[in-house]
Design a protein around this motif. Structure first.
Motif, PDB file in Angstrom:
ATOM      1  N   HIS A  21      -6.383   2.324   1.315  1.00 24.44           N
ATOM      2  CA  HIS A  21      -6.858   1.039   1.845  1.00 24.44           C
ATOM      3  C   HIS A  21      -6.261   0.818   3.235  1.00 24.44           C
ATOM      4  CE1 HIS A  21      -8.298   0.033  -2.207  1.00 24.44           C
ATOM      5  NE2 HIS A  21      -7.144   0.494  -2.630  1.00 24.44           N
ATOM      6  N   THR A  22      -7.014   0.103   4.063  1.00 25.51           N
ATOM      7  CA  THR A  22      -6.547  -0.244   5.404  1.00 25.51           C
ATOM      8  C   THR A  22      -6.761  -1.733   5.633  1.00 25.51           C
ATOM      9  OG1 THR A  22      -7.115   1.947   6.263  1.00 25.51           O
ATOM     10  CG2 THR A  22      -6.807   0.190   7.869  1.00 25.51           C
ATOM     11  N   VAL A  23      -5.706  -2.404   6.059  1.00 31.76           N
ATOM     12  CA  VAL A  23      -5.767  -3.836   6.358  1.00 31.76           C
ATOM     13  C   VAL A  23      -5.266  -4.057   7.782  1.00 31.76           C
ATOM     14  CG1 VAL A  23      -5.004  -6.155   5.732  1.00 31.76           C
ATOM     15  CG2 VAL A  23      -5.375  -4.446   3.940  1.00 31.76           C
ATOM     16  N   ASN A  24      -6.108  -4.665   8.601  1.00 27.63           N
ATOM     17  CA  ASN A  24      -5.698  -5.050   9.945  1.00 27.63           C
ATOM     18  C   ASN A  24      -5.102  -6.458   9.885  1.00 27.63           C
ATOM     19  OD1 ASN A  24      -7.492  -6.193  12.875  1.00 27.63           O
ATOM     20  ND2 ASN A  24      -5.408  -5.403  12.776  1.00 27.63           N
TER      21      ASN A  24
ATOM     22  N   GLY B 138      -0.231  -0.049  -6.983  1.00 28.74           N
ATOM     23  CA  GLY B 138      -0.251   1.376  -7.228  1.00 28.74           C
ATOM     24  C   GLY B 138      -1.103   2.190  -6.281  1.00 28.74           C
ATOM     25  N   GLU B 139      -1.641   1.583  -5.220  1.00 30.55           N
ATOM     26  CA  GLU B 139      -2.483   2.304  -4.268  1.00 30.55           C
ATOM     27  C   GLU B 139      -1.940   2.081  -2.848  1.00 30.55           C
ATOM     28  OE1 GLU B 139      -6.549   1.170  -4.884  1.00 30.55           O
ATOM     29  OE2 GLU B 139      -6.650   2.103  -6.869  1.00 30.55           O
ATOM     30  N   LYS B 140      -1.934   3.154  -2.073  1.00 28.46           N
ATOM     31  CA  LYS B 140      -1.333   3.109  -0.738  1.00 28.46           C
ATOM     32  C   LYS B 140      -2.176   2.262   0.204  1.00 28.46           C
ATOM     33  CE  LYS B 140       0.839   6.698   0.660  1.00 28.46           C
ATOM     34  NZ  LYS B 140       2.217   6.116   0.738  1.00 28.46           N
ATOM     35  N   VAL B 141      -1.501   1.389   0.932  1.00 29.41           N
ATOM     36  CA  VAL B 141      -2.154   0.487   1.878  1.00 29.41           C
ATOM     37  C   VAL B 141      -1.560   0.723   3.259  1.00 29.41           C
ATOM     38  CG1 VAL B 141      -2.646  -1.908   2.496  1.00 29.41           C
ATOM     39  CG2 VAL B 141      -2.504  -1.244   0.080  1.00 29.41           C
ATOM     40  N   ARG B 142      -2.427   0.901   4.247  1.00 27.69           N
ATOM     41  CA  ARG B 142      -1.983   0.998   5.639  1.00 27.69           C
ATOM     42  C   ARG B 142      -2.191  -0.336   6.334  1.00 27.69           C
ATOM     43  NH1 ARG B 142      -4.390   5.625   9.352  1.00 27.69           N
ATOM     44  NH2 ARG B 142      -2.983   6.818   7.992  1.00 27.69           N
ATOM     45  N   PHE B 143      -1.115  -0.853   6.943  1.00 30.08           N
ATOM     46  CA  PHE B 143      -1.206  -2.065   7.748  1.00 30.08           C
ATOM     47  C   PHE B 143      -1.331  -1.667   9.212  1.00 30.08           C
ATOM     48  CE2 PHE B 143       1.454  -3.620   4.124  1.00 30.08           C
ATOM     49  CZ  PHE B 143       0.511  -4.486   3.602  1.00 30.08           C
ATOM     50  N   ILE B 144      -2.372  -2.162   9.875  1.00 28.39           N
ATOM     51  CA  ILE B 144      -2.529  -2.005  11.315  1.00 28.39           C
ATOM     52  C   ILE B 144      -2.270  -3.375  11.929  1.00 28.39           C
ATOM     53  CG2 ILE B 144      -4.128  -1.445  13.176  1.00 28.39           C
ATOM     54  CD1 ILE B 144      -5.558   0.435  11.274  1.00 28.39           C
ATOM     55  N   LEU B 145      -1.223  -3.470  12.738  1.00 26.32           N
ATOM     56  CA  LEU B 145      -0.719  -4.763  13.209  1.00 26.32           C
ATOM     57  C   LEU B 145      -1.144  -5.005  14.648  1.00 26.32           C
ATOM     58  CD1 LEU B 145       2.913  -4.390  11.810  1.00 26.32           C
ATOM     59  CD2 LEU B 145       0.892  -5.278  10.619  1.00 26.32           C
ATOM     60  N   THR B 146      -1.874  -6.100  14.878  1.00 25.90           N
ATOM     61  CA  THR B 146      -2.323  -6.456  16.226  1.00 25.90           C
ATOM     62  C   THR B 146      -2.101  -7.950  16.460  1.00 25.90           C
ATOM     63  OG1 THR B 146      -4.589  -6.781  15.398  1.00 25.90           O
ATOM     64  CG2 THR B 146      -4.067  -4.630  16.336  1.00 25.90           C
ATOM     65  N   SER B 147      -1.968  -8.316  17.733  1.00 25.00           N
ATOM     66  CA  SER B 147      -1.739  -9.717  18.099  1.00 25.00           C
ATOM     67  C   SER B 147      -2.785 -10.163  19.112  1.00 25.00           C
ATOM     68  CB  SER B 147      -0.340  -9.901  18.690  1.00 25.00           C
ATOM     69  OG  SER B 147      -0.189 -11.199  19.238  1.00 25.00           O
ATOM     70  N   ARG B 148      -3.150 -11.444  19.036  1.00 26.74           N
ATOM     71  CA  ARG B 148      -4.119 -11.999  19.972  1.00 26.74           C
ATOM     72  C   ARG B 148      -3.461 -12.827  21.075  1.00 26.74           C
ATOM     73  NH1 ARG B 148      -8.431 -13.742  15.620  1.00 26.74           N
ATOM     74  NH2 ARG B 148      -7.759 -15.847  16.153  1.00 26.74           N
TER      75      ARG B 148
ATOM     76  N   PHE C  99       9.285  -6.517   0.443  1.00 21.49           N
ATOM     77  CA  PHE C  99       8.969  -5.156   0.890  1.00 21.49           C
ATOM     78  C   PHE C  99      10.186  -4.525   1.579  1.00 21.49           C
ATOM     79  CE2 PHE C  99       4.045  -5.395   1.408  1.00 21.49           C
ATOM     80  CZ  PHE C  99       3.938  -5.755   0.080  1.00 21.49           C
ATOM     81  N   LEU C 100      11.177  -5.357   1.938  1.00 18.49           N
ATOM     82  CA  LEU C 100      12.405  -4.931   2.617  1.00 18.49           C
ATOM     83  C   LEU C 100      12.106  -4.258   3.960  1.00 18.49           C
ATOM     84  CD1 LEU C 100      14.500  -3.462  -0.348  1.00 18.49           C
ATOM     85  CD2 LEU C 100      14.021  -5.831   0.234  1.00 18.49           C
ATOM     86  N   MET C 101      11.003  -4.656   4.572  1.00 19.93           N
ATOM     87  CA  MET C 101      10.614  -4.012   5.828  1.00 19.93           C
ATOM     88  C   MET C 101       9.803  -4.991   6.655  1.00 19.93           C
ATOM     89  SD  MET C 101       8.624  -0.392   6.320  1.00 19.93           S
ATOM     90  CE  MET C 101       8.251   0.267   7.922  1.00 19.93           C
ATOM     91  N   LYS C 102       9.959  -4.924   7.948  1.00 22.97           N
ATOM     92  CA  LYS C 102       9.159  -5.740   8.851  1.00 22.97           C
ATOM     93  C   LYS C 102       8.888  -4.937  10.113  1.00 22.97           C
ATOM     94  CE  LYS C 102      13.302  -8.002  10.671  1.00 22.97           C
ATOM     95  NZ  LYS C 102      14.059  -9.254  10.763  1.00 22.97           N
ATOM     96  N   GLN C 103       7.850  -5.343  10.834  1.00 17.91           N
ATOM     97  CA  GLN C 103       7.502  -4.645  12.064  1.00 17.91           C
ATOM     98  C   GLN C 103       6.867  -5.631  13.033  1.00 17.91           C
ATOM     99  OE1 GLN C 103       4.688  -1.241  11.968  1.00 17.91           O
ATOM    100  NE2 GLN C 103       6.450   0.006  12.518  1.00 17.91           N
ATOM    101  N   ASP C 104       7.141  -5.425  14.322  1.00 19.95           N
ATOM    102  CA  ASP C 104       6.631  -6.341  15.339  1.00 19.95           C
ATOM    103  C   ASP C 104       5.123  -6.208  15.500  1.00 19.95           C
ATOM    104  OD1 ASP C 104       9.060  -7.425  15.835  1.00 19.95           O
ATOM    105  OD2 ASP C 104       9.435  -6.382  17.714  1.00 19.95           O
ATOM    106  N   VAL C 105       4.502  -7.344  15.814  1.00 26.35           N
ATOM    107  CA  VAL C 105       3.066  -7.421  16.088  1.00 26.35           C
ATOM    108  C   VAL C 105       2.949  -7.761  17.568  1.00 26.35           C
ATOM    109  CG1 VAL C 105       0.894  -8.498  15.400  1.00 26.35           C
ATOM    110  CG2 VAL C 105       2.747  -8.270  13.730  1.00 26.35           C
ATOM    111  N   ILE C 106       2.565  -6.772  18.389  1.00 30.17           N
ATOM    112  CA  ILE C 106       2.703  -6.868  19.836  1.00 30.17           C
ATOM    113  C   ILE C 106       1.330  -6.852  20.506  1.00 30.17           C
ATOM    114  CG2 ILE C 106       3.729  -5.799  21.882  1.00 30.17           C
ATOM    115  CD1 ILE C 106       5.743  -4.455  20.007  1.00 30.17           C
TER     116      ILE C 106
ATOM    117  N   GLY D 157      -1.431  -5.821  22.936  1.00 30.98           N
ATOM    118  CA  GLY D 157      -1.603  -4.638  23.755  1.00 30.98           C
ATOM    119  C   GLY D 157      -0.962  -3.381  23.206  1.00 30.98           C
ATOM    120  N   HIS D 158      -0.328  -3.474  22.042  1.00 28.29           N
ATOM    121  CA  HIS D 158       0.293  -2.304  21.415  1.00 28.29           C
ATOM    122  C   HIS D 158       0.085  -2.413  19.913  1.00 28.29           C
ATOM    123  CE1 HIS D 158       3.192   0.879  20.525  1.00 28.29           C
ATOM    124  NE2 HIS D 158       3.699   0.071  19.604  1.00 28.29           N
ATOM    125  N   THR D 159      -0.335  -1.317  19.292  1.00 32.55           N
ATOM    126  CA  THR D 159      -0.652  -1.337  17.862  1.00 32.55           C
ATOM    127  C   THR D 159       0.430  -0.635  17.065  1.00 32.55           C
ATOM    128  OG1 THR D 159      -3.019  -1.304  18.356  1.00 32.55           O
ATOM    129  CG2 THR D 159      -2.367  -0.735  16.120  1.00 32.55           C
TER     130      THR D 159
END
Length: 320
Positions: free
Chosen positions: A138-141, A214-224, A235-242, A244-246
């Protein structure tokens, strides 16, 4: 009064105060909301993805290394205080030691070894956590904007491979290295949140992101607009949403339930309202939710990010 008598009188209040201070510290350390089952996690929440235990293990290892180092340092300090204090009968200056090369080499090399070991384990785990599979299930933007979140579910909801054959203009901000791995026929559905929205089951503020267990999910992180940070607490994890950069990472949810998420980057005056929920359900219920969004007319996608030229968008060409 003699100087010795004055010294004894000044030490008595300290002797009475020290047990009180130690007792208060013991109460402060033990009178918390944590149980013995929570203690091994050292303040971390219970992991709910297959990847999170790796982060928890790194956290625990760092604490163990810090504790060993702390005990060594405290032990040396106490040893010096107890066995090298000034004698009451001798007032001469003790022998002075300078330029002790073995000692100086020791306190130079040991910190370098400690930092190198911590760097190795951190780099090893970071590389593993940020690695992307060739074909996620699965892919979630995830779209960050002031002051809430939008979720583009890049899925073939109707099961027809002939729909959604081209990348829509709403997803133009996403680099080609991601779009080429979108599912065939992914016409997609979306959910746009507002700060005042609440989860109907828990009452927690913010929109709700649905994920299959139970199914792998890819997060694609974008900012407006500005920099945000996508953080699902268990999830014990975080990532910046920038803008102009994905950024991107993958998780496999391992536990059903509704979990809290928030923006972890100070992004403006209403940063504190950028909350959301993550609802992990069975794959069948997840598919049903996608179909419900389509029936509500939420087919297609939200604009994912700011406009970019093609060279800027595809500047990073690393392989997934």
């Amino acid at each position: 009064m003699s100087p010795n008598g004055s010294d004894r009188s000044s030490r008595r209040p300290m002797r009475r105060t020290l047990p009180q201070v130690l007792t208060a510290g013991l109460i402060l350390a033990t009178a918390t909301g944590c149980t013995y089952k929570d203690f091994p996690r050292l303040g971390m929440p219970t992991p709910v993805t297959e990847e999170a235990p790796r982060i928890l293990s790194l956290w625990q290892g760092s604490w163990a290394a810090a504790l060993v180092t702390g005990i060594l340092v405290w032990g040396l300090i106490l040893w010096s205080v107890i066995f090298h204090r000034r004698s009451r009968t001798k007032v001469e200056v003790p022998p002075q030691t300078r330029y002790n090369m073995p000692i100086e080499a020791l306190y130079t090399v040991v910190p370098l070894i400690i930092v190198s070991v911590l760097f190795y384990f951190t780099a090893r785990d970071e590389s593993k956590l940020l690695s992307l599979s060739e074909k996620p299930a699965h892919t979630v933007n995830v779209v960050g904007y002031q002051w809430s979140w939008g979720f583009n579910y890049i899925e073939n909801v109707d099961g027809n491979p002939s729909t959604g054959t081209k990348v829509p203009k709403e997803l133009d901000a996403i680099p080609n290295r991601f779009t080429k791995q979108f599912p065939q026929g992914a016409e997609g559905v979306y959910d746009a949140g507002v700060p005042g929205e609440r989860n109907p089951q828990t009452g927690n503020p913010g929109p709700t992101l649905w994920l299959p267990k139970g199914e792998k999910v890819r997060f694609i992180l974008t900012s407006r607009d500005v920099i945000h940070s996508f953080w699902v607490v268990p999830f014990l994890m975080k990532q910046d949403v920038i803008p102009g950069h994905t950024n991107s990472f993958e998780v496999t949810p391992s536990q059903e339930g509704t979990f809290l998420g928030k923006c972890a980057e100070l992004c403006g005056v209403d940063h504190s309202r950028m909350l959301f929920n993550v609802k992990v359900v069975s794959p069948e219920r997840y598919q049903q939710h996608l179909e419900e969004l389509a029936k509500k007319g939420q087919s297609g996608y939200l604009p994912s990010g700011i406009a970019q030229t093609d060279p800027a968008k595809n500047a990073e060409t690393n392989k997934l």
